[in-house]
Write an enzyme that holds these catalytic residues in place. Structure first.
Site, PDB file in Angstrom:
ATOM      1  N   ASP A  46       0.835  -1.199   0.000  1.00  0.00           N
ATOM      2  CA  ASP A  46       0.000   0.000   0.000  1.00  0.00           C
ATOM      3  C   ASP A  46       0.869   1.248   0.000  1.00  0.00           C
ATOM      4  O   ASP A  46       1.851   1.341   0.746  1.00  0.00           O
ATOM      5  CB  ASP A  46      -0.900   0.028   1.238  1.00  0.00           C
ATOM      6  N   TYR A  51       3.064  10.317   0.312  1.00  0.00           N
ATOM      7  CA  TYR A  51       4.215   9.835   1.064  1.00  0.00           C
ATOM      8  C   TYR A  51       5.523  10.300   0.409  1.00  0.00           C
ATOM      9  O   TYR A  51       6.055   9.667  -0.510  1.00  0.00           O
ATOM     10  CB  TYR A  51       4.215   8.309   1.157  1.00  0.00           C
ATOM     11  N   LYS A  77      -3.440   5.834  -3.572  1.00  0.00           N
ATOM     12  CA  LYS A  77      -4.500   6.731  -3.118  1.00  0.00           C
ATOM     13  C   LYS A  77      -4.631   7.934  -4.042  1.00  0.00           C
ATOM     14  O   LYS A  77      -3.704   8.278  -4.774  1.00  0.00           O
ATOM     15  CB  LYS A  77      -4.211   7.176  -1.683  1.00  0.00           C
TER      16      LYS A  77
END
Length: 336
Positions: A46, A51, A77
């Protein structure tokens, strides 16, 4: 398709630390950690553009691009778009503001519109060096927004990201979609909508040994009723349950430090590792399909696998409940 049909196992690898969360990690160490996860049998990864402003996706893609694509499950995401321009001011990400100061210098903006969602997916595919995504989470709706502002952002996501992802799921471009958040309210609101429903959700930090009461009250009963699965993110509560000093992305307050000390003492009395307690508790709820733990050192992956398989006596779980360290409503592992 349900999360359990998509996910290949109970333990996933979370890549927020690969975005240089809290500290700068050498590229070689990051690559070695992903490789260690693969060698330990982890097949669910994931990540997110947020990030490290794309850094985690780049590092993950570099390693996974050498692996057979059909042998692993990948989620990323949408909701934060990485721009080409570099950041010149201190970014305003609220409680997550200083997490990725050592990441890429690119500017990251909040946006859940249809256009931003499509661009985000396209950019992620390039950084991840892949041609498809198995799961896409709508990231951090309500994060950093207060009062009615989060409802405005939710509406942006409802008419933008939700509909784009539903269409892509129908077209077979993605396998599933859901919300990836650290608040329960956006998921509850989504589950109440009379619109195409998500396949599941990634709930970070809200179903852990240290924080689970609110999720148990409303969200998880709703999820069970609708057959929607949960991936538990942040099972170590930003690291404080695994020997770190952070809770909720900041230095752990005294009340949390005291509770962790009690948990560790009780675990020691029963010969249980605190990691085993954390992972197995989060997975005990019937809605939990998998748990995602982050790491920046190869050795941590083996620790997580061992913790998942460790035998924890029922007496330990009963002590937790008897001493008020977990909610009496929380399901305990193995029917304890």
């Amino acid at each position: 398709m349900s999360l359990r049909e998509i996910l290949p196992g109970k333990l996933g690898f979370g890549t927020a630390p690969l975005g240089n969360m809290f500290r700068a990690i050498p590229d070689a160490e990051a690559a070695a950690t992903v490789e260690a996860a693969w060698q330990q049998g982890v097949r669910y990864f994931d990540t997110a553009p947020f990030y490290g402003a794309g850094l985690a996706e780049e590092r993950l893609g570099e390693v996974l691009s050498a692996k057979p694509r059909d042998e692993y499950v990948l989620s990323t995401k949408v909701g934060r778009v990485v721009l080409d321009e570099h950041e010149t001011d201190v970014p305003d990400f609220g409680e997550k503001g200083g997490l990725f100061e050592h990441g890429n210098p690119n500017k990251v903006v909040h946006e859940w519109t249809a256009e931003a969602t499509e661009r985000s997916i396209e950019d992620s595919l390039k950084r991840l060096r892949t041609d498809r995504l198995d799961i896409v989470w709508v990231h951090d709706i309500a994060q950093d927004f207060h009062g009615d502002a989060w409802l405005q952002k939710f509406e942006e996501a409802r008419t933008g990201a939700f509909r784009v992802l539903s269409r892509l799921r129908e077209e077979g471009v993605i396998g599933a979609w859901g919300l990836g958040v650290n608040r329960t309210e956006p998921i509850e609101l989504t589950l109440a909508l009379d619109e195409p429903q998500p396949d599941g959700f990634l709930l970070a930090g809200r179903y852990t040994l240290l924080d689970h009461e609110h999720a148990l009250q409303r969200l998880l009963p709703m999820a069970q009723e609708q057959g929607v699965g949960m991936v538990v993110g942040g099972p170590y509560s930003s690291g404080v349950l695994a020997g770190g000093t952070h809770f909720e992305y900041r230095a752990a307050p005294p009340r949390i430090v005291e509770k962790v000390s009690r948990l560790k003492a009780l675990a020691a009395d029963h010969g249980v590792s605190i990691k085993a307690a954390a992972l197995q508790f989060s997975l005990a709820h019937p809605a939990a399909a998998a748990v995602v733990a982050g790491a920046t050192k190869p050795s941590r992956i083996a620790e997580d696998q061992a913790a998942l398989n460790e035998t924890v006596p029922a007496a330990f779980w009963h002590r937790l409940r008897a001493e008020g360290l977990v909610s009496p409503a929380a399901p305990l592992p193995n029917g304890a």
